[in-house]
Enzyme design. Structure first.
Site, PDB file in Angstrom:
ATOM      1  N   SER B 145       1.662  11.782 -10.865  1.00 33.35           N
ATOM      2  CA  SER B 145       0.754  12.829 -10.394  1.00 33.35           C
ATOM      3  C   SER B 145       1.451  13.676  -9.350  1.00 33.35           C
ATOM      4  O   SER B 145       2.293  13.183  -8.582  1.00 33.35           O
ATOM      5  CB  SER B 145      -0.494  12.197  -9.779  1.00 33.35           C
ATOM      6  N   TYR B 158      -3.933   7.000  -3.306  1.00 34.37           N
ATOM      7  CA  TYR B 158      -3.597   7.282  -4.704  1.00 34.37           C
ATOM      8  C   TYR B 158      -2.209   7.927  -4.787  1.00 34.37           C
ATOM      9  O   TYR B 158      -1.369   7.547  -5.611  1.00 34.37           O
ATOM     10  CB  TYR B 158      -4.661   8.217  -5.281  1.00 34.37           C
TER      11      TYR B 158
END
Lengths: 444, 253
Positions: B145, B158
């Site tokens: 990501s 995250y």
């Protein structure tokens, strides 16, 4: 936390009706029962929604819940021997076409845009330019899986729960959520069509051409000049097409090549500019006679190449007026309707005239019936436009016709009930948790 | 359609993710043989039917919780054996966005975010890398990501896990550089998937799973070890990484 999120104003395709919804976008069929059962927010009525191409308020449920279905777009089964295809209800027609054309199949009925979902096609029992040959899409639906708010999940077929099946076809999404749909595709030999454009001088000539063409041309439609007054009133271009017997089976590039980047200002849209457009269009088309070959998507979805073309009508939005009138009164009624539009100086770019054949529609609320259907776009000029459409309503009602809910955002309750005599039978099948802006309006 | 024996194969871990499903549709259209692994058997079956109709040579499913496996290497080999021992593509797609605010105070949430996006993903990546190395060919694709490129207050737990998995995957790619198999981490920008339900998705930076999938499909056959999806995120993240801390600290991004 509720799965439903408050949205900004969602506008329908005509852009006049709009407002916020509580929306959820399920990705799995197994999520739907729980979403239907969710009591928050405030037990608001629910409606499954698709790609938002309904013009008025039949696809809106302002203040209520919306189940955005487009992620439920999985294919489930396809049998090339029979053409039977089962898929989730959110599959877009564009995706379906991209899938089936290379395999030598085509949807038996398609509306004027490929940016609709299969569920939306069934909910509106859509017709196409081949109505005289194929009838509506509902005739080709062999099964529907329907989730109801009481937790039941039913498989509907023409013989199983037959009443609910005929209420769900053309039922505007009010009988529950269609989760799966099975339809029968038709074989094709080519992704091309043979097409012919023929100019005609008046409404009578249109009906002659339609009669003459229906035996050997599967698809027919006419553009009609609704601006010119007097002798030129009702002139137009008749287009007829049929699938080519040979050629490549390529669906062609999907998606729009052009986009309408802004709302056109209101002054751009006046009787002079519309008149000019109609004149130029007439002259251009009238010069190009004879048969040609074209990709079928280009013939069947001419406006799909311009994304958001509805912005052409400006920020005020537009109404589309689509009616059907029975054969006996068709010619007189169409002439009277064109005269009303022309006299009001409210002509439109897109005026479409087509005959419907005698194939019965299977839905209790199906729009098509034998006769002629006329569709006119009007930029929204408020009261003036509404008054014109009310005058047109009187012509349609007198002729024994009716209006198309998928296009409508303003017909009266009386107009709806007179056009759809089966409405009481239909209403008995409406899921009590379901509603739409359209339904609240015509039941008020 | 390619025959079962010669069709290329893909093993997709975390196959019910929206991005994994979109990539699988591209594989299916190429007539590949697919094995889908995820937790929910019913949902795997819904995807498998779709992929079969869309042209996959064969689709198998295996319901496994990728997070709770003690013996990943033998399980990976067993999955590979289901594809006849020949694995052309491995996609590692499972992940969990989690709740940053909750993770800041709740150990279980923080642990879950780190475990799903780093520990579990890393262990599966290592098992896949081992298999591809022994096999001598194949393409390993790991979903990362853009959140891993710089810590931001909105989602740094995250982001940290995604930074970790990106570094691990780069290491695998370096290890593979001598030839044979290859590995790529895909740094994905904000995408409209169930993982991001509840976010405001207006604005030009949100992508559709189909757009991201097209980038992943190309990257799987490419030679770069790090690929941004969509590609413009490479330039955006280059700028974001270059912003000095005093300025970055005043930004709410």
């Amino acid at each position: 936390m509720s799965a439903f999120q408050k949205t900004e104003a969602i506008r329908s395709w005509g852009r006049v009706q709009n407002g916020p919804h509580w929306a959820a976008a399920p990705h799995w069929r197994d999520e739907i029962p729980a979403l239907l059962g969710e009591q928050a927010p405030a037990r608001a009525a629910v409606l499954a929604t698709g790609l938002g191409r309904s013009y008025g308020d039949s696809g809106l449920n302002v203040g209520g819940r919306a189940l955005a279905m487009t992620r439920l777009n999985r294919l489930i089964a396809f049998d090339p021997a029979t053409g039977l295809l089962r898929s989730e209800a959110g599959l877009s027609l564009a995706d379906l076409i991209a899938f089936c054309v290379p395999r030598g199949f085509y949807p038996p009925v398609v509306p004027g845009t490929s940016y609709v979902t299969l569920g939306g096609m069934v909910a509106n029992d859509v017709h196409g330019k081949n109505h005289h040959a194929a009838g509506t899409i509902g005739r080709w639906v062999t099964a529907i899986d329907l989730a109801r708010s009481d937790g039941s999940q039913l498989r509907l077929t023409p013989t199983q729960h037959a009443d609910l099946f005929s209420a769900t076809i053309g039922g505007l999404g009010l009988t529950g959520v269609m989760t799966e749909i099975e339809i029968r595709l038709r074989p094709i030999q080519s992704a091309n069509m043979e097409v012919e454009d023929i100019p005609f001088a008046n409404v009578e000539a249109f009906f002659d051409l339609a009669r003459e063409s229906e035996g050997s041309w599967e698809y027919t439609v006419a553009w009609i000049d609704c601006v010119s007054a007097g002798r030129k009133l009702g002139r137009g271009i008749f287009t007829r097409a049929r699938h080519a017997a040979d050629g490549p089976l390529e669906a062609g590039p999907a998606g729009a090549r052009l986009s309408m980047p802004i709302d056109l200002p209101r002054w751009a849209f006046n009787s002079a500019s519309i008149g000019l457009f109609n004149e130029v269009y007439w002259r251009r088309k009238a010069q190009r006679r004879g048969t040609r070959r074209q990709k079928l998507t280009k013939i069947l979805f001419p406006l799909d190449s311009i994304s958001r073309w509805n912005r052409m009508y400006g920020s005020g939005g537009m109404y589309q007026y689509q009616c059907v009138v029975p054969p006996d009164s068709a010619s007189d009624a169409v002439r009277a309707l064109l005269a009303q539009a022309s006299a009001a100086g409210e002509g439109s770019f897109l005026a479409v005239l087509k005959t419907f054949g005698g194939v019965a529609s299977p839905g209790l609320l199906s729009f098509p019936m034998e006769g002629a259907t006329l569709a006119l776009d009007f930029p929204n000029r408020g009261e003036r436009t509404l008054a014109l459409m009310e005058r047109m309503d009187r012509v349609v009602a007198e002729a024994g016709g009716r209006l198309y809910p998928a296009k409508d955002g303003r017909m009266s309750s009386a107009m709806f009930k007179s056009g759809y005599p089966n409405w009481r039978r239909f209403a008995a099948h409406v899921d009590p948790a379901f509603s739409s802006g359209f339904w609240r309006r015509v039941m008020a | 359609m390619t025959s079962n024996v010669t069709a290329r194969t893909a093993l997709i871990l975390g196959a019910t993710s929206a991005i994994a499903e979109a990539v699988a549709r591209l594989f299916a259209a190429e007539g590949m043989r697919l094995l889908l692994v995820g937790r929910n058997a019913g949902r795997l079956q819904a995807i498998a039917s779709d992929l079969t109709v869309r042209g996959a040579a064969a689709v198998e499913t295996e319901a496994q919780d990728l997070m709770t496996q003690a013996e990943i290497h033998p399980l990976f080999d067993r999955l590979a054996a289901k594809l006849g021992g020949r694995v052309d593509y491995v996609l590692i797609c499972h992940g969990y966005l989690g709740d940053q605010a909750l993770a800041a105070r709740d150990q279980a949430e923080a642990d879950r975010i780190l475990a799903a996006n780093f520990s579990s993903a890393a262990l599966w990546t290592l098992a896949a890398a081992g298999h591809l190395r022994r096999q001598g060919y194949g393409s390993l694709v790991v979903l990362g990501s853009v959140a891993g490129d710089r810590g931001r207050r909105a989602n740094f737990v995250y982001g940290a896990a995604k930074a970790g998995i990106a570094t691990l995957c780069e290491g695998v790619a370096h290890d593979f550089a001598a030839g044979g198999p290859k590995a790529v981490v895909i740094k994905i920008g904000p995408t409209d998937t169930p993982m991001t339900a509840g976010f405001d998705k207006r604005g030009p930076l949100w992508s559709k799973p189909e757009q991201v999938a097209a980038v992943i499909r190309r990257a799987a056959d490419g030679s770069r070890p790090v690929v941004y999806a969509p590609g413009f995120w490479r330039w955006i993240m280059m700028v974001i990484r270059a912003i000095p801390a005093p300025i970055f600290n005043k930004m709410s991004i």
